[in-house]
Design an enzyme around this catalytic site. Structure first.
Site, mmCIF file in Angstrom:
data_model
loop_
_atom_site.group_PDB
_atom_site.id
_atom_site.type_symbol
_atom_site.label_atom_id
_atom_site.label_comp_id
_atom_site.label_asym_id
_atom_site.label_seq_id
_atom_site.Cartn_x
_atom_site.Cartn_y
_atom_site.Cartn_z
ATOM 1 N N ASN A 138 -3.485 5.965 -1.561
ATOM 2 C CA ASN A 138 -3.326 6.397 -0.141
ATOM 3 C C ASN A 138 -2.606 7.481 0.428
ATOM 4 O OD1 ASN A 138 -4.559 4.399 0.987
ATOM 5 N ND2 ASN A 138 -2.149 2.657 1.011
ATOM 6 N N GLU B 76 -4.908 0.241 -8.636
ATOM 7 C CA GLU B 76 -3.734 0.421 -9.138
ATOM 8 C C GLU B 76 -2.032 0.355 -9.458
ATOM 9 O OE1 GLU B 76 -2.910 4.678 -6.315
ATOM 10 O OE2 GLU B 76 -3.054 3.174 -4.827
ATOM 11 N N SER C 270 1.093 -1.274 -0.160
ATOM 12 C CA SER C 270 0.030 0.004 -0.137
ATOM 13 C C SER C 270 0.803 1.339 0.134
ATOM 14 C CB SER C 270 -1.117 0.373 1.375
ATOM 15 O OG SER C 270 -0.125 -0.339 2.447
ATOM 16 N N HIS D 22 -2.100 -2.494 -6.726
ATOM 17 C CA HIS D 22 -2.578 -2.431 -5.094
ATOM 18 C C HIS D 22 -4.423 -2.266 -5.383
ATOM 19 C CE1 HIS D 22 -3.607 1.193 -2.237
ATOM 20 N NE2 HIS D 22 -3.581 -0.486 -1.331
HETATM 21 N N1 3HC Z 1 -17.599 -9.877 -0.390
HETATM 22 C C1 3HC Z 1 -19.266 -10.387 -0.419
HETATM 23 N N2 3HC Z 1 -20.082 -9.007 -0.047
HETATM 24 C C2 3HC Z 1 -19.225 -8.845 1.383
HETATM 25 C C3 3HC Z 1 -17.729 -8.405 1.287
HETATM 26 C C4 3HC Z 1 -16.944 -9.331 0.586
HETATM 27 N N3 3HC Z 1 -15.972 -8.979 0.292
HETATM 28 N N4 3HC Z 1 -17.738 -7.808 2.665
HETATM 29 C C5 3HC Z 1 -18.821 -6.500 2.658
HETATM 30 N N5 3HC Z 1 -19.732 -8.128 2.241
HETATM 31 C C6 3HC Z 1 -20.838 -7.309 2.137
HETATM 32 C C7 3HC Z 1 -21.727 -7.127 3.638
HETATM 33 O O1 3HC Z 1 -21.529 -7.872 4.621
HETATM 34 C C8 3HC Z 1 -22.492 -6.487 3.691
HETATM 35 O O2 3HC Z 1 -23.817 -7.850 3.186
HETATM 36 P P1 3HC Z 1 -25.594 -6.955 3.664
HETATM 37 O O3 3HC Z 1 -26.139 -6.239 3.447
HETATM 38 O O4 3HC Z 1 -26.044 -9.084 3.342
HETATM 39 O O5 3HC Z 1 -25.019 -7.047 5.438
HETATM 40 C C9 3HC Z 1 -22.682 -5.750 2.128
HETATM 41 O O6 3HC Z 1 -22.011 -6.419 1.707
HETATM 42 C C10 3HC Z 1 -21.970 -3.983 2.975
HETATM 43 O O7 3HC Z 1 -23.242 -3.597 2.381
HETATM 44 P P2 3HC Z 1 -23.576 -2.004 3.104
HETATM 45 O O8 3HC Z 1 -24.505 -2.253 3.017
HETATM 46 O O9 3HC Z 1 -22.651 -2.221 4.770
HETATM 47 O O10 3HC Z 1 -22.541 -1.714 2.375
HETATM 48 P P3 3HC Z 1 -21.699 -0.920 0.863
HETATM 49 O O11 3HC Z 1 -23.530 -1.064 0.296
HETATM 50 O O12 3HC Z 1 -22.115 1.058 1.685
HETATM 51 O O13 3HC Z 1 -20.954 -1.435 0.072
HETATM 52 C C11 3HC Z 1 -18.258 -1.168 0.557
HETATM 53 C C12 3HC Z 1 -20.197 -1.376 0.817
HETATM 54 C C13 3HC Z 1 -18.508 -1.401 -0.690
HETATM 55 C C14 3HC Z 1 -17.609 -1.561 1.879
HETATM 56 C C15 3HC Z 1 -19.139 0.624 0.639
HETATM 57 O O14 3HC Z 1 -19.078 0.725 2.429
HETATM 58 C C16 3HC Z 1 -17.311 1.356 0.052
HETATM 59 O O15 3HC Z 1 -16.966 1.700 -0.550
HETATM 60 N N6 3HC Z 1 -16.914 1.736 1.250
HETATM 61 C C17 3HC Z 1 -15.723 1.941 0.899
HETATM 62 C C18 3HC Z 1 -14.310 1.584 0.923
HETATM 63 C C19 3HC Z 1 -12.771 1.783 0.678
HETATM 64 O O16 3HC Z 1 -13.061 3.321 0.654
HETATM 65 N N7 3HC Z 1 -11.796 1.172 0.022
HETATM 66 C C20 3HC Z 1 -10.894 1.658 0.000
HETATM 67 C C21 3HC Z 1 -10.065 1.610 1.453
HETATM 68 S S1 3HC Z 1 -8.432 2.146 0.812
HETATM 69 C C22 3HC Z 1 -7.421 0.178 0.637
HETATM 70 O O17 3HC Z 1 -8.240 -0.497 0.840
HETATM 71 C C23 3HC Z 1 -6.362 0.824 0.290
HETATM 72 C C24 3HC Z 1 -5.918 0.207 1.139
HETATM 73 O O18 3HC Z 1 -3.616 0.318 0.959
HETATM 74 C C25 3HC Z 1 -4.813 1.156 2.992
#
Ligand code: 3HC
Length: 283
Positions: A191, A152, A119, A140
């Site tokens: 990041n 990315e 990352s 990434h």
């Molecule tokens: N596979 C399948 N389903 C999954 C899952 C996975 N891996 N992870 C979570 N889910 C499911 C949950 O269990 C939940 O199911 P449910 O509806 O039955 O309860 C559902 O997905 C999530 O539903 P929510 O209503 O809570 O969430 P959203 O529809 O809003 O979507 C999200 C979830 C896509 C995580 C959204 O909140 C999002 O985009 N968040 C931001 C994530 C982000 O920015 N990630 C990048 C982080 S930075 C990074 O990764 C870089 C690193 O280097 C730090």
């Protein structure tokens, strides 16, 4: 070069997610970890994720079974020899990554591309210990891998155009959108922008400007982010956020990247986010 077989080194949350999306794209994938327990956890997390997709009608049972059948779980590293592309998703530690890449470089065929899911660490430094640094690249993925559309791709200083092209084509085959970081600077694109925002959210919290809920609501509704920065920090892991801040502060040398003391305090307490059931919020 067309990538037909994939080897993922490290069966943590990211490694499991990468293996899942590869298999879901009909690419046969081997998921490696030296710990059997980690492989079991990865298998369960892939099954859980696929079950969610099935429950939501995004895939049918035949697709679920086929995806699972395309993932081989192994604790044997030499099977990496068969892969066109190896993606490393181990811990964020330069010395450990250098050791892994040195070993892989000795093991794989001369044509194999070695990618790291780091990352924030230097691709160039990781590549420097390999036999073919022009075939080393950053790939990434975002967390949670099966739900996030972006990968990315980062060029190290020695990465060749053909390596970049093969990895970009493979990433598109995985159903992901590619962005290119042309230069290998800490944090690349996502990041470099995201983590200072998360760090700033901790300053706003530490200074008593607003509650965690209001900080997250403000950014969610005020800037149309899917989740607020503190909730996202809990998802990413507070230790990971702190680690990335420290890399920025050290490598870029500017005070604006200094980690918020409150973020550091939470990490010292073992409040790492969702994975420890306690971070900014309690789970
Ligand atoms: N596979 C399948 N389903 C999954 C899952 C996975 N891996 N992870 C979570 N889910 C499911 C949950 O269990 C939940 O199911 P449910 O509806 O039955 O309860 C559902 O997905 C999530 O539903 P929510 O209503 O809570 O969430 P959203 O529809 O809003 O979507 C999200 C979830 C896509 C995580 C959204 O909140 C999002 O985009 N968040 C931001 C994530 C982000 O920015 N990630 C990048 C982080 S930075 C990074 O990764 C870089 C690193 O280097 C730090």
């Amino acid at each position: 070069m067309s990538i037909e077989s994939l080897f993922v080194f490290g069966a943590g949350q990211m490694g499991a997610g990468i293996a899942q999306v590869a298999a879901a794209s009909d690419i046969s994938v081997t998921l490696y970890d030296k710990f059997d327990l980690q492989l079991d956890k990865a298998k369960k997390s892939i099954e859980f994720s696929l079950a969610k997709h099935l429950e939501k009608g995004q895939i049918d049972k035949a697709k679920l079974d086929k995806t699972l059948s395309l993932v081989t779980f192994t604790a044997s590293l030499p099977s990496a020899i068969k892969a066109d592309l190896v993606i490393e998703a181990a811990v964020e530690d330069m010395e450990i990554k250098k050791e892994i890449f040195k070993t892989l470089s000795e093991l794989v065929t001369p044509a194999t591309i070695l990618a790291t899911n780091t990352s924030s660490l230097s691709i160039t430094k990781i590549a420097s210990v390999t036999k073919n640094p022009e075939q080393v690249i950053g790939m990434h993925f975002m967390n949670p891998v099966p739900l996030m559309a972006l990968v990315e791709i980062i060029r190290g200083i020695q990465t060749s155009d053909s390596t970049f092209q093969a990895v970009a084509d493979c990433t598109k085959k995985l159903g992901k959108t590619v962005v290119e970081a042309k230069k290998d600077f800490p944090g690349f694109i996502v990041n470099r922008i995201l983590v200072p925002m998360i760090n700033e959210a901790f300053f706003v919290l530490m200074e008593g400007i607003a509650s965690p809920e209001d900080i997250d609501e403000a950014m969610k509704l005020g800037t149309n982010q899917p989740m607020g920065p503190l909730k996202l920090a809990d998802l990413v892991g507070l230790d990971t956020c702190l680690f990335i801040c420290e890399i920025f502060h050290k490598e870029l040398g500017e005070d604006k990247y200094r980690p918020c003391p409150l973020l550091r305090k939470y990490v010292e307490a073992g409040w790492l986010g969702r994975k420890t059931k306690k971070g900014v919020y309690t789970y």
